[in-house]
Design a protein around this motif. Sequence first.
Motif, PDB file in Angstrom:
ATOM      1  N   GLU A 140       0.802  -1.213   0.000  1.00  0.00           N
ATOM      2  CA  GLU A 140       0.000   0.000   0.000  1.00  0.00           C
ATOM      3  C   GLU A 140       0.843   1.275   0.000  1.00  0.00           C
ATOM      4  OE1 GLU A 140      -3.808   0.926  -0.272  1.00  0.00           O
ATOM      5  OE2 GLU A 140      -3.520  -0.972   0.792  1.00  0.00           O
ATOM      6  N   LYS A 141       0.448   2.262  -0.823  1.00  0.00           N
ATOM      7  CA  LYS A 141       0.961   3.620  -0.633  1.00  0.00           C
ATOM      8  C   LYS A 141      -0.117   4.356   0.158  1.00  0.00           C
ATOM      9  CE  LYS A 141       3.195   7.573  -2.669  1.00  0.00           C
ATOM     10  NZ  LYS A 141       3.911   8.135  -3.799  1.00  0.00           N
ATOM     11  N   THR A 158       2.878   4.783   4.541  1.00  0.00           N
ATOM     12  CA  THR A 158       4.090   4.529   3.745  1.00  0.00           C
ATOM     13  C   THR A 158       4.429   5.691   2.811  1.00  0.00           C
ATOM     14  OG1 THR A 158       2.805   3.367   2.079  1.00  0.00           O
ATOM     15  CG2 THR A 158       3.848   2.021   3.782  1.00  0.00           C
ATOM     16  N   ALA A 159       3.500   6.663   2.673  1.00  0.00           N
ATOM     17  CA  ALA A 159       3.811   7.839   1.848  1.00  0.00           C
ATOM     18  C   ALA A 159       4.653   8.848   2.626  1.00  0.00           C
ATOM     19  CB  ALA A 159       2.534   8.493   1.356  1.00  0.00           C
ATOM     20  N   THR A 164      -3.700  11.883  -5.279  1.00  0.00           N
ATOM     21  CA  THR A 164      -3.758  10.993  -6.441  1.00  0.00           C
ATOM     22  C   THR A 164      -3.016   9.714  -6.054  1.00  0.00           C
ATOM     23  OG1 THR A 164      -1.769  12.071  -7.261  1.00  0.00           O
ATOM     24  CG2 THR A 164      -3.869  12.836  -8.159  1.00  0.00           C
ATOM     25  N   PRO A 165      -3.270   8.598  -6.745  1.00  0.00           N
ATOM     26  CA  PRO A 165      -2.704   7.320  -6.283  1.00  0.00           C
ATOM     27  C   PRO A 165      -1.184   7.330  -6.085  1.00  0.00           C
ATOM     28  CG  PRO A 165      -4.294   6.947  -8.026  1.00  0.00           C
ATOM     29  CD  PRO A 165      -4.134   8.426  -7.924  1.00  0.00           C
ATOM     30  N   SER A 166      -0.458   7.976  -6.997  1.00  0.00           N
ATOM     31  CA  SER A 166       1.000   7.996  -6.875  1.00  0.00           C
ATOM     32  C   SER A 166       1.515   9.347  -6.394  1.00  0.00           C
ATOM     33  CB  SER A 166       1.658   7.662  -8.222  1.00  0.00           C
ATOM     34  OG  SER A 166       1.107   6.498  -8.766  1.00  0.00           O
ATOM     35  N   GLY A 167       0.628  10.179  -5.841  1.00  0.00           N
ATOM     36  CA  GLY A 167       1.017  11.534  -5.445  1.00  0.00           C
ATOM     37  C   GLY A 167       2.022  11.565  -4.309  1.00  0.00           C
ATOM     38  N   GLU A 168       2.566  12.749  -4.066  1.00  0.00           N
ATOM     39  CA  GLU A 168       3.585  12.904  -3.016  1.00  0.00           C
ATOM     40  C   GLU A 168       3.081  13.867  -1.946  1.00  0.00           C
ATOM     41  OE1 GLU A 168       6.365  11.255  -2.792  1.00  0.00           O
ATOM     42  OE2 GLU A 168       6.159  10.252  -4.732  1.00  0.00           O
TER      43      GLU A 168
END
Lengths: 418, 118
Positions: free
Chosen positions: B49-50, B73-74, B98-102
């Motif tokens: 998971e992110k 985990t982000a 967003t799913p891969s956002g930072e």
Amino acid sequence: MFNKKYSFLSIARNALSHHENWQKTWNSPEPKKNYDAIIVGGGGHGLTTAYYLAKNHGINNIAVIEKGWIGGGNTGRNTTIIRSNYLWDQSAALYEHALKLWEGMSQELNYNVMFSQRGVLNVAHNLHDVRELKRRWHANRLNDIDCEWLDTKKVKEFCPIINTSPNIRYPVLGATLQRRAGTARHDAVAWGYARGADEMGVDIIQNCEVTGINVKNGNVTGIETTKGTISSNKIGIAAAGHTSVIANMAGIKLPLESKPLQALVSEPVKPVIDTVVMSNTIHAYVSQSDKGELVIGAGTDGYTSYTQRGGFNIVEDTLMAIVELFPIFSRMKMLRHWGGIVDICPDASPIISKTHINGLYFNCGWGTGGFKATPGSGWVFAHTIANDQAHELNAPFTINRFSSGELVDEHGAAAVAH
Amino acid sequence: MFLINCPYCGERDQAEFTCGGEAHIARPKNPPELSDEQWAEYLFLRKNEKGIHYERWNHEYGCRQWFNLARNTATDEILAAYKMGETPPKLKANIPATPSGEPSIGSGNLSTSKKDRF
């Protein structure tokens, strides 16, 4: 073509205009509505996939979708080591195919990737290491991959600054040497392939994040992105650490864990080490860049994370090992330090595979050692996407191996235990 | 490096702990009846998971007890620590927009523009 080609003449010509009129290395177009194939991930693996789809399979209407910028992910974060001395036949064939492509890469791309075959040493520190490395040495020779065994004296001759005293905690008992192995300029690889792909009509779309994968009746139909919907019935995912996040959008669960892998470089000094030294047991590897910096890599942090940094204790452990092996480096100052997120498979081998969704392909699980495979990975992934069938080199690396049990266990040849 | 609040010892340096991977994966009750795919799911497939990740940790260089952590985990932010056998707490966290956002803090990735961060 003549105008775009880099040569002595083009340098001279551009010197006349004070180097202000160099062409763009690649275009950055807005995405079209529809493509014959979409590659998610503009790192080395994604770009080589697009390049070989265009070059080997005649598919030019391709988009490469990149969340950040070209060369900003793991392609620009690794320690640039290239070798093919893997244990099992399946991996040896895959990585050796990549190494052969490296040998002609600069010529083929008309882009200097600074590939330097300076040799890679894998050092043994105890009896187990010696046995394990000798086993790999023999396995490599049976697969026609160049590999030599050096005893302690020969290691010292080959790399004079290494500490071969028998009194250190982990003495050097010998090493394998692959002379054709070496390093390359990592971002040049991304830039060179991006330029090559762009020239053949591939659209390279940066700062565009994929937010969804559209599937209809078991067939992939396109992707949702921060720049809108793009349709295509062939989608290849080469998203490294974020592969699980993308797979989740299509309801696919993968055997991957994403972890930070750290690296650091020192202040630049005069040439002092002209090879690459790797040690599995004491967890460190080092080489020297053309700028003179020591490039040092560590092991992964032991937990799932997407933060692109990592714990300081890992850096500390690595530097302790480096200083014991190379006392000459004890007063070097470290300049920069970073992490990249690597997707690790349970057997330390990649997945280059079709899925149960038609037209959706994954190239992932390269873990800590994907850079060396960059051209070979794209070559076989392009073949898989174009023919909807694995190339013989990546046939053993399907997702199905986790249920069939045909794992390709390369934890030993990963060279640093992660 | 971060501190981990061991349910038995209190806050200790992360270097004292080792992570045992994703938590709450139950061993199948009927092993002989499982198909190869079900075995693969149990042995190898992971959420990865992110965002909020429930995982097992061992205070290896301390009390040597196993326990669970909920961690983002982000950002590497630890959200909760709870003992083995307890039900995972329902938590809210700064998960990426967003799913891969930072995230704006806690990420080493400064590539995304300010407006894309949460």
